[in-house]
Design a protein around this motif. Structure first.
Motif, mmCIF file in Angstrom:
data_model
loop_
_atom_site.group_PDB
_atom_site.id
_atom_site.type_symbol
_atom_site.label_atom_id
_atom_site.label_comp_id
_atom_site.label_asym_id
_atom_site.label_seq_id
_atom_site.Cartn_x
_atom_site.Cartn_y
_atom_site.Cartn_z
ATOM 1 N N GLY A 154 0.840 -1.205 0.000
ATOM 2 C CA GLY A 154 0.000 0.000 0.000
ATOM 3 C C GLY A 154 0.867 1.243 0.000
ATOM 4 N N ALA A 155 0.268 2.365 0.378
ATOM 5 C CA ALA A 155 1.057 3.607 0.488
ATOM 6 C C ALA A 155 1.762 3.555 1.835
ATOM 7 N N SER A 156 2.748 2.669 1.938
ATOM 8 C CA SER A 156 3.260 2.277 3.256
ATOM 9 C C SER A 156 4.278 3.241 3.845
ATOM 10 N N TYR A 157 4.677 4.265 3.079
ATOM 11 C CA TYR A 157 5.478 5.334 3.683
ATOM 12 C C TYR A 157 4.568 6.228 4.515
ATOM 13 N N ASP A 158 3.318 6.366 4.063
ATOM 14 C CA ASP A 158 2.413 7.357 4.641
ATOM 15 C C ASP A 158 1.429 6.780 5.650
ATOM 16 N N ALA A 159 1.298 5.464 5.681
ATOM 17 C CA ALA A 159 0.328 4.824 6.586
ATOM 18 C C ALA A 159 0.841 3.425 6.911
ATOM 19 N N THR A 168 -7.798 -9.323 16.524
ATOM 20 C CA THR A 168 -7.770 -8.595 17.810
ATOM 21 C C THR A 168 -6.553 -7.678 17.894
ATOM 22 N N LEU A 169 -5.595 -7.829 16.960
ATOM 23 C CA LEU A 169 -4.320 -7.108 17.068
ATOM 24 C C LEU A 169 -4.417 -5.690 16.504
ATOM 25 N N ASP A 170 -3.621 -4.806 17.074
ATOM 26 C CA ASP A 170 -3.510 -3.421 16.607
ATOM 27 C C ASP A 170 -2.319 -3.364 15.632
ATOM 28 N N ALA A 171 -2.620 -3.169 14.348
ATOM 29 C CA ALA A 171 -1.556 -3.165 13.328
ATOM 30 C C ALA A 171 -1.199 -1.746 12.886
ATOM 31 N N GLY A 172 -1.604 -0.756 13.707
ATOM 32 C CA GLY A 172 -1.341 0.633 13.320
ATOM 33 C C GLY A 172 -0.452 1.415 14.279
ATOM 34 N N SER A 173 -0.535 1.091 15.580
ATOM 35 C CA SER A 173 0.166 1.921 16.574
ATOM 36 C C SER A 173 1.677 1.889 16.417
ATOM 37 N N TRP A 174 2.222 0.744 15.985
ATOM 38 C CA TRP A 174 3.683 0.645 15.812
ATOM 39 C C TRP A 174 4.194 1.742 14.881
ATOM 40 N N ALA A 231 7.064 4.491 15.413
ATOM 41 C CA ALA A 231 8.272 4.446 14.565
ATOM 42 C C ALA A 231 8.452 5.723 13.755
ATOM 43 N N TYR A 232 7.333 6.334 13.349
ATOM 44 C CA TYR A 232 7.401 7.512 12.468
ATOM 45 C C TYR A 232 6.528 8.642 13.026
ATOM 46 N N PRO A 233 6.964 9.267 14.125
ATOM 47 C CA PRO A 233 6.103 10.284 14.761
ATOM 48 C C PRO A 233 5.735 11.428 13.812
ATOM 49 N N ASP A 234 6.592 11.722 12.851
ATOM 50 C CA ASP A 234 6.286 12.818 11.917
ATOM 51 C C ASP A 234 5.147 12.459 10.956
ATOM 52 N N ARG A 235 4.843 11.162 10.832
ATOM 53 C CA ARG A 235 3.750 10.747 9.934
ATOM 54 C C ARG A 235 2.593 10.121 10.718
ATOM 55 N N ARG A 249 2.273 11.682 -13.555
ATOM 56 C CA ARG A 249 0.872 11.284 -13.381
ATOM 57 C C ARG A 249 0.429 11.633 -11.972
ATOM 58 N N PRO A 250 0.644 12.892 -11.535
ATOM 59 C CA PRO A 250 0.413 13.205 -10.120
ATOM 60 C C PRO A 250 -1.035 12.963 -9.711
ATOM 61 N N ALA A 251 -1.204 12.601 -8.439
ATOM 62 C CA ALA A 251 -2.548 12.415 -7.899
ATOM 63 C C ALA A 251 -3.268 13.754 -7.859
ATOM 64 N N ALA A 252 -4.596 13.692 -7.872
ATOM 65 C CA ALA A 252 -5.389 14.927 -7.870
ATOM 66 C C ALA A 252 -5.334 15.623 -6.512
ATOM 67 N N ALA A 253 -5.005 14.875 -5.460
ATOM 68 C CA ALA A 253 -4.939 15.467 -4.113
ATOM 69 C C ALA A 253 -3.679 14.970 -3.416
ATOM 70 N N SER A 254 -3.324 15.654 -2.320
ATOM 71 C CA SER A 254 -2.132 15.236 -1.572
ATOM 72 C C SER A 254 -2.437 13.950 -0.801
ATOM 73 N N VAL A 255 -1.380 13.260 -0.384
ATOM 74 C CA VAL A 255 -1.584 12.044 0.415
ATOM 75 C C VAL A 255 -2.357 12.384 1.680
ATOM 76 N N GLY A 256 -1.975 13.515 2.316
ATOM 77 C CA GLY A 256 -2.650 13.919 3.553
ATOM 78 C C GLY A 256 -4.144 14.106 3.323
ATOM 79 N N GLN A 257 -4.480 14.749 2.220
ATOM 80 C CA GLN A 257 -5.893 14.979 1.894
ATOM 81 C C GLN A 257 -6.619 13.666 1.655
ATOM 82 N N ILE A 258 -5.939 12.766 0.940
ATOM 83 C CA ILE A 258 -6.566 11.474 0.620
ATOM 84 C C ILE A 258 -6.767 10.642 1.892
#
Ligand code: G3P
Ligand code: CA
Length: 375
Positions: free
Chosen positions: A48-53, A120-126, A130-134, A360-369
């Motif tokens: 996925g967009a694994s740098y951003d999420a 039952t696992l949390d697959a997002g908090s790590w 690891a990347y507080p800026d994101r 082929r830039p996206a129509a919106a920023s990653v943050g917006q998406i």
């Protein structure tokens, strides 16, 4: 007296020579990709967009889809109770809270857990740690996804339907996973082109004959994938190391004195030209439409490996009538380098950046998406 060699005759002979050369070497990579229904060059959103999420979660796959990536990449595993799901690592420690929820089983492989347990696992908090800026509060509690759920995500945007780029991960741990995958794709209608609805003439990636690409590092799995799904494009993944391309040097990382793995891998190379070529030849003989070589990244990091996308390697692969999709490249300097070397598509954690690079830039920023998707 011979007839004068006019400019027109010269042009004609040059054109004929070019046509003969083309006929001898077969269609070029652009035509090869088109034959398989694969965009050229292809944007393969790695986990996925694994740098951003958080990798392999709904946030990452929805973002990759809405950015306009051609493919959602995933590593396929099977739960204890037989459900196909996406996870890269062999165990759950790096990307979930398994150590808190199942402390006595934290080192167990992911396939020792039922899907109900995995859910039952949390697959997002790590990721936030690891990347507080994101980091985003909404990433907390994201779930491991089943293949069914990723298919749902791929189908859900009416304006952009990406394909699925599925790796059989450690297939020896999952006997029969190739057959299970076929059954699931068949059940979901993904083994035949879906056809375009409405007035659109061109099929989206996720609707055409290249809507699924299968990938593996394992020769035995490539053979089983070809047996089960001969019509689906396949890629043999390449790297230098045990079970794959034999290295020139047998010095281990521990013995090497290198400061990190990237430095060690950067010096790794195939034992010989013939060793590289025989892996490409094998891929072709087993029905693959291309190879997926590793890349050595300019800035190193834990996804930097041996450079198996050198110009001569890509040329040899193209000469065999195969495509090259290189993994895993995130920076413009490396996009430039691998494209100049002749690759036909890139696995990237940063689909937004690669799409920009390909104009082929996206129509919106990653943050917006991410925000539009509720994250
Ligand atoms: O699938 C190829 C690419 O993903 C690189 O390998 O280890 O990230 O699955 P890995
Ligand atoms: Ca993978």
């Amino acid at each position: 007296m011979p007839a004068p060699f006019t400019k027109r005759a010269l042009l004609l002979s040059l054109m004929l020579g070019f046509a003969q050369a083309q006929a001898a070497s077969g269609p070029g990579p652009v035509a090869l990709a088109a034959e398989s229904g694969i965009p050229h060059p292809a944007v393969i959103a790695h986990r996925g967009a694994s740098y951003d999420a958080p990798e392999s979660t709904a946030a990452a796959y929805r973002a990759a889809r809405d950015l306009g990536a051609d493919y959602l990449e995933m590593d396929l595993q099977r739960s204890k109770d037989g459900v196909l799901f996406a996870l890269h690592d062999n165990n759950l420690q790096r990307t979930t809270d398994v150590a808190t929820k199942f402390p006595e089983r934290k080192d167990s492989p992911a396939n020792a857990f039922t899907m109900a347990e995995l859910k039952t696992l949390d697959a997002g908090s790590w990721f936030n740690a690891a990347y507080p800026d994101r980091a985003r509060p909404s990433f907390v509690g994201l779930k491991i996804l089943t293949l069914d759920e990723i298919i749902d995500i791929a189908q859900a945007n009416p304006l952009h339907k990406p394909g699925l780029y599925i790796e059989t991960k450690e297939p020896k741990q999952f006997p029969g996973i190739e057959r299970d995958l076929k059954a699931k794709l068949q059940d979901r209608g993904w083994l035949i082109p879906a056809g375009a609805k409405g007035k659109r003439k061109e099929l989206a990636v996720g609707q055409g004959k290249g809507r699924v690409v299968l990938q593996t590092f394992e020769k035995s799995s490539l053979e089983l994938l070809e047996k089960e799904m001969p019509q689906v494009p396949k890629i043999l993944l390449l790297w230098v190391g045990e079970g794959n391309i034999e290295p020139k040097s047998k010095v281990s990382f521990a013995e090497s004195g290198d400061k990190d793995h990237a430095a060690y891998y950067a010096r790794q190379e195939p034992k010989s030209k013939a060793e590289f070529q025989q892996w490409v030849d094998y891929a072709k003989a087993q029905g693959a439409i291309g190879t997926g070589p590793s890349a050595a990244l300019t800035h190193g990091g834990d996804q930097s490996y041996a450079d198996l996308a050198k110009p001569w390697m890509n040329q040899y692969t193209h000469d065999q009538g195969l495509l090259v999709h290189v993994y895993t490249v995130d920076d413009a300097v490396d996009y430039q380098k691998v494209m100049a070397a002749g690759v036909d598509g890139i696995f990237t954690n940063r689909a937004s950046e690669l799409l920009k690079f390909y104009k082929r830039p996206a129509a919106a920023s990653v943050g917006q998406i991410l925000q539009n998707n509720g994250y």
